[in-house]
Design an enzyme around this catalytic site. Structure first.
Site, short mmCIF file in Angstrom:
data_model
loop_
_atom_site.label_atom_id
_atom_site.label_comp_id
_atom_site.label_asym_id
_atom_site.label_seq_id
_atom_site.Cartn_x
_atom_site.Cartn_y
_atom_site.Cartn_z
N ASP A 298 0.83 -1.20 0.00
CA ASP A 298 0.00 0.00 0.00
C ASP A 298 0.86 1.25 0.00
OD1 ASP A 298 -2.29 -1.33 0.20
OD2 ASP A 298 -2.89 -0.56 2.16
N ASP A 347 -26.86 16.03 -11.53
CA ASP A 347 -27.65 14.88 -11.95
C ASP A 347 -28.74 15.38 -12.90
OD1 ASP A 347 -29.28 12.35 -11.91
OD2 ASP A 347 -27.85 11.82 -10.35
N GLU A 406 -23.77 3.05 -16.31
CA GLU A 406 -22.68 2.35 -17.01
C GLU A 406 -23.02 2.17 -18.49
OE1 GLU A 406 -19.88 2.07 -15.97
OE2 GLU A 406 -18.92 0.12 -16.19
N LYS A 411 -22.33 8.33 -20.90
CA LYS A 411 -21.09 8.92 -20.37
C LYS A 411 -20.54 9.95 -21.36
CE LYS A 411 -19.82 5.03 -17.37
NZ LYS A 411 -19.96 5.56 -16.02
N HIS A 454 -11.30 4.61 -10.52
CA HIS A 454 -12.28 3.60 -10.11
C HIS A 454 -12.32 3.47 -8.59
CE1 HIS A 454 -13.62 -0.89 -10.38
NE2 HIS A 454 -14.63 -0.09 -10.17
P1 NAD Z 1 -26.46 4.71 -9.82
O1 NAD Z 1 -27.49 4.15 -10.75
O2 NAD Z 1 -26.66 4.63 -8.37
O3 NAD Z 1 -26.25 6.26 -10.16
C1 NAD Z 1 -26.17 6.77 -11.44
C2 NAD Z 1 -26.63 8.21 -11.35
O4 NAD Z 1 -26.35 8.86 -12.58
C3 NAD Z 1 -28.14 8.36 -11.12
O5 NAD Z 1 -28.39 9.22 -10.04
C4 NAD Z 1 -28.64 8.97 -12.41
O6 NAD Z 1 -29.76 9.81 -12.24
C5 NAD Z 1 -27.42 9.73 -12.86
N1 NAD Z 1 -27.44 10.07 -14.28
C6 NAD Z 1 -27.85 9.31 -15.31
N2 NAD Z 1 -27.76 10.02 -16.44
C7 NAD Z 1 -27.27 11.22 -16.13
C8 NAD Z 1 -26.98 12.39 -16.87
N3 NAD Z 1 -27.17 12.44 -18.16
N4 NAD Z 1 -26.48 13.46 -16.21
C9 NAD Z 1 -26.29 13.43 -14.88
N5 NAD Z 1 -26.59 12.35 -14.13
C10 NAD Z 1 -27.07 11.27 -14.75
O7 NAD Z 1 -25.09 4.05 -10.27
P2 NAD Z 1 -23.76 3.82 -9.40
O8 NAD Z 1 -23.83 2.50 -8.76
O9 NAD Z 1 -23.51 5.02 -8.61
O10 NAD Z 1 -22.70 3.70 -10.55
C11 NAD Z 1 -22.26 4.82 -11.28
C12 NAD Z 1 -20.99 4.49 -12.02
O11 NAD Z 1 -20.01 4.03 -11.09
C13 NAD Z 1 -21.11 3.39 -13.06
O12 NAD Z 1 -20.27 3.68 -14.14
C14 NAD Z 1 -20.62 2.15 -12.32
O13 NAD Z 1 -20.08 1.19 -13.20
C15 NAD Z 1 -19.53 2.75 -11.48
N6 NAD Z 1 -19.16 2.00 -10.26
C16 NAD Z 1 -20.12 1.45 -9.48
C17 NAD Z 1 -19.74 0.78 -8.33
C18 NAD Z 1 -20.77 0.19 -7.40
O14 NAD Z 1 -20.39 -0.50 -6.45
N7 NAD Z 1 -22.05 0.45 -7.63
C19 NAD Z 1 -18.39 0.69 -7.99
C20 NAD Z 1 -17.43 1.28 -8.80
C21 NAD Z 1 -17.84 1.94 -9.94
#
Ligand code: NAD
Length: 611
Positions: A298, A347, A406, A411, A454
Site C-alpha cells: 500500500d 444529476d 454504465e 457517459k 475507479h
Molecule cells: P447509480 O445508478 O446509483 O447512479 C447513477 C446516477 O447517474 C443516477 O443518479 C442517475 O440519475 C445519474 N445520471 C444518469 N444520467 C445522467 C446524466 N445524463 N447526467 C447526470 N446524471 C445522470 O449508479 P452507481 O452505482 O452510482 O454507478 C455509477 C458508475 O459508477 C457506473 O459507471 C458504475 O459502473 C460505477 N461504479 C459502481 C460501483 C458500485 O459499487 N455500484 C463501484 C465502482 C464503480
C-alpha cells in the site's frame, strides 16, 4: 551511535530525547535497543542525583514503533534470537519503571505500537491534544501483538476484558481525548509548549511515583481470571472471538487473548515472558509476513507512484464536478468535500442531485454525533457541495469525476455537456467499473486529459482507488490523477486499460472458481467454509449474492461480445453455466430478487438492495 539523548539539568530532571540521527522517525532498530539499555543503566547509576525523568521526542512522531522490515526477514528458526532481542528491550523498560523516581512520557506526536509501549512503561503520560497525535496498539492489524509489554501493562491498567476489547483486539488508533477516556493517557495539554512544564509539575508533585502494579495491595481492575465474576465470562471469550473472525484462521487475536488471560494469572515478569513467547511465534510466522507485505505494498505503491509522477508537488484541486448523484457519485462527493474541495454535484433532476447531497449530510450528522467532527466543521463541508442540474455551475472546475449509468453513450453525452464550462485542460475522470477507458476517451474533446478513477463502495471507507490509463492518456494526466487521489487521502494503484482492470480480474477469479466448484458437485457449505478459512472477509458464494448475480452476468456477456467483436476467440468458463442456471431456472438473481446462491433476504431487505 545513540538514538536517545540524555540531558540532566541542574534541578536533577533528566530529559531523554528520542532522536535517531540516521532516520526521520524513531524506530525500534538495533541502535535503539542498545541505546535504551545504556540510558536505563545510566539512570540507575545516577539515580541518587535524579529527581525525575521526562521522555520526549525530537521527531514529528513520538516514536514510530517496531521496524516492520525485520518481520519480513525472520522465520521460525529465528525464534530464539527474536526472543532474546525482545527480552533486552522489555527488561530495559522494566528497569525504567522501577527506577524509584517519577518517569513521565511527554507525547507531542503519534505514539503507536512500540511508541505507546515505551510510554506505558512511564508512570504518567501527557499528550498534546492535536489531530496529528494518534495513540494506540495497532499490532493486531498486522498479524502481530504488542510484545514490548503492551499486553502485560494494558491488562494491569484496564483489566483483562477492558484491555482486550478496547485496545488490543481492535487495534484502534485513538485521538488524544479518546485515549484519555480509554485510560491510555493520563493528562492532556493543548500545545506542545505546555508539555514540558506539565511534565515537570507532575514530577514535583509525585516524587514517590510507582506503577500501580508495583504498589502494595494492587488489584487488577475487573479481577484476575480466578475472580468468579471474570471466571464466569472468560470461557465464552474465545468462542465470541472466533465468531467475530467468522472462523478465519487469524493467529494474532487468539495469541493476544491467550497472552492477556495467561499473563493475568501470574506476576508481572512471568506475564512479560508469556507475552514474549507469543510475540516471537507470531512475528516469525507467515501471517504477519503476509499482512506486513500488504501494508508495505500500500505504502510503497502510493509513495513510489507519487515520486515517479511528481504528484506531491502539484497544486490541490479546489473545484471538482461530480457527474451523477447515485450511489457512487454521492459518496465521491462526500470524500472530495471532506478533503476541502468545492463540489458541484450534477444529476438529471434537482431531486436526484439533492438526494446525492443528503448522503453527505447523513454521514456528517453521524460524525458529529460520534464526536469525530465538530458541528461547525460538518456545516462547512456540507456548504461546499452544490447540487445542480445545470452545466454552467461547473464553471472553472479543474477536474470532473463522472459516475453516471454504465453506458458509453450516456457517459459521452455528460462529458460533452460539461466540457465547455471547465477550466482549460481540466482533468477528466470516469468511475466506470467495466468500460474500456480508451473507448470512453474517444468520446471527449481532450482524450489526453481523460483517465479512469475507479472507486469502491462504500467510498468513504474503502481506501483503494484504481487509476486506469487509456491509450491516449498523457503522463501529466496520470500525475494529476495521482495527486487528486492523494488529496482525498486514498491509496492509488495504477493499471493499464484491460478488461476488468486489476481488481475485477482478481475478484472475478475468486468468484468464478467458487461457482465452478458448485457446478462440479461440491456442496455450497463446503465452498463457503473453505473460502472463509482462506481468510476472505466474505465467503465466495455469499459475496456473489451481495454483488447481485445479474451484474456479473451482464459484464460477462458484454465482455464476450467485445472479445468476439475484436475478432478474438471467447472461451467459456465452467462457472458460466452455473450462473445462468441459478438465474434462469431458479429465478435467484441475488439481493434484488430476495435470493441468491446461499442467501435469502426478506422483502424489506432486498428492496433496499441494488442490482
Ligand atoms: P447509480 O445508478 O446509483 O447512479 C447513477 C446516477 O447517474 C443516477 O443518479 C442517475 O440519475 C445519474 N445520471 C444518469 N444520467 C445522467 C446524466 N445524463 N447526467 C447526470 N446524471 C445522470 O449508479 P452507481 O452505482 O452510482 O454507478 C455509477 C458508475 O459508477 C457506473 O459507471 C458504475 O459502473 C460505477 N461504479 C459502481 C460501483 C458500485 O459499487 N455500484 C463501484 C465502482 C464503480
Amino acid at each position: 551511535m545513540s538514538t536517545i539523548r540524555y540531558e540532566r539539568d541542574e534541578t536533577g530532571v533528566v530529559t531523554l530525547i528520542l532522536d535517531d540521527p540516521s532516520q526521520s522517525a524513531n524506530t525500534m532498530n538495533e541502535a535503539f535497543m542498545t541505546s535504551i539499555r545504556e540510558v536505563t543503566d545510566r539512570l540507575h547509576e545516577e539515580r541518587d542525583d535524579i529527581r525525575g525523568v521526562i521522555i520526549t521526542s525530537a521527531k514529528k512522531t513520538f516514536f514510530a514503533g517496531g521496524d516492520l522490515r525485520d518481520i519480513l526477514r525472520t522465520g521460525p528458526a529465528d525464534i530464539p534470537a527474536v526472543s532474546e532481542n525482545v527480552r533486552g528491550l522489555t527488561s530495559a523498560l522494566r528497569r525504567l519503571e522501577t527506577l524509584g523516581k517519577p518517569v513521565v512520557a511527554a507525547i507531542g506526536g503519534a505514539a503507536l505500537g512500540g511508541g505507546l509501549e515505551i510510554a506505558l512503561a512511564c508512570h504518567h503520560r501527557i499528550a498534546v491534544n492535536h489531530a496529528s497525535v494518534q495513540i494506540g496498539l495497532p499490532e493486531v492489524t498486522l498479524g502481530l501483538l504488542p510484545g514490548a509489554g503492551g499486553i502485560t501493562r494494558t491488562v494491569r491498567m484496564l483489566g483483562v476484558v477492558g484491555a482486550l476489547t478496547q485496545v488490543l483486539l481492535k487495534g484502534q488508533r485513538f485521538r488524544p481525548a479518546q485515549a484519555l477516556e480509554a485510560g491510555l493517557i493520563s493528562e492532556l495539554v493543548e500545545t506542545a509548549a505546555q508539555l514540558e512544564p506539565a511534565a515537570r509539575a507532575w514530577i514535583e508533585a509525585n516524587p514517590e511515583a510507582q506503577q500501580p502494579w508495583d504498589r502494595k495491595g494492587y488489584r487488577m481492575p475487573g479481577g484476575t481470571p480466578a475472580t468468579p465474576s471474570l471466571a464466569q465470562i472468560l470461557p465464552s471469550v474465545p468462542a465470541n472471538l472466533r465468531k467475530q473472525l467468522k472462523g478465519a484462521p487469524y493467529p494474532a487475536p487468539l495469541a493476544i487473548m491467550s497472552a492477556a488471560v495467561e499473563g493475568a494469572q501470574v506476576d508481572f515478569d512471568t506475564a512479560q515472558k508469556i507475552e514474549t513467547r507469543y510475540f516471537a511465534g507470531l512475528s516469525t510466522g507467515q501471517t504477519a509476513k503476509n499482512m506486513t507485505r500488504a501494508f508495505f505494498f500500500d505504502m510503497q505503491s502510493a509513495n513510489g507512484l507519487a515520486r515517479e509522477y511528481g504528484s506531491d508537488n502539484r497544486a490541490p484541486v479546489r473545484k471538482v464536478v461530480v457527474l451523477g448523484a447515485g450511489m457512487m457519485g454521492a459518496a465521491i462527493t462526500y470524500v472530495c468535500a471532506n478533503a476541502g474541495m468545492t463540489v458541484v454535484l450534477k444529476d438529471v433532476s434537482p431531486d436526484a442531485a439533492e438526494r446525492g447531497k443528503a448522503y453527505s449530510a447523513k454521514l456528517l450528522e453521524k460524525a458529529v454525533a460520534r464526536g469525530r467532527k465538530s458541528q461547525a466543521a460538518a456545516d462547512e463541508i456540507l456548504a461546499r457541495i452544490t447540487p445542480t442540474v445545470s452545466a454552467e455551475d461547473a464553471a472553472g472546475a479543474e477536474a470532473v469525476i463522472e459516475a453516471v449509468f454504465e453506458d458509453p453513450d450516456v457517459k459521452g453525452k455528460v462529458f460533452g455537456e460539461i466540457e465547455p464550462y471547465l477550466a482549460p485542460g481540466a482533468l477528466l475522470c470516469s468511475n466506470t467499473s467495466t468500460l474500456p477507458i480508451t473507448l470512453l476517451g474517444e468520446k471527449v474533446a481532450r482524450p489526453e486529459d481523460f483517465i479512469g478513477l475507479h472507486f469502491f463502495s462504500p467510498v468513504d471507507k474503502m481506501p483503494l482507488v484504481e487509476i486506469i490509463k487509456g491509450e491516449k492518456t498523457s503522463e501529466d494526466t496520470v500525475g494529476r490523477a495521482l495527486a487528486i487521489v492523494q488529496q482525498i487521502k486514498k491509496t492509488p494503484i495504477l493499471v493499464n486499460d484491460s478488461r476488468g482492470f486489476f481488481t475485477s480480474r482478481v475478484i472475478g477469479t475468486f468468484t468464478t472458481e467458487g461457482m465452478a466448484m458448485l457446478g462440479e458437485g461440491i456442496p455450497a457449505a463446503s465452498i463457503e467454509q473453505a473460502s472463509t478459512q482462506a481468510g476472505y472477509p466474505a465467503p465466495v458464494l455469499a459475496l456473489m449474492d451481495e454483488l447481485t448475480l445479474t451484474l456479473p452476468r451482464k459484464i460477462r456477456d458484454e465482455t464476450k461480445a467485445g472479445v468476439i467483436a475484436e475478432g478474438k476467440q471467447w472461451t467459456p468458463h465452467p462457472a458460466d453455466a452455473v450462473l445462468d442456471r441459478v438465474i434462469d431456472e431458479f429465478g435467484r438473481k441475488g439481493r434484488s430478487s430476495g435470493a441468491g446462491f446461499t442467501t435469502m433476504w426478506t422483502a424489506n431487505e432486498s428492496a433496499s438492495g441494488r442490482d
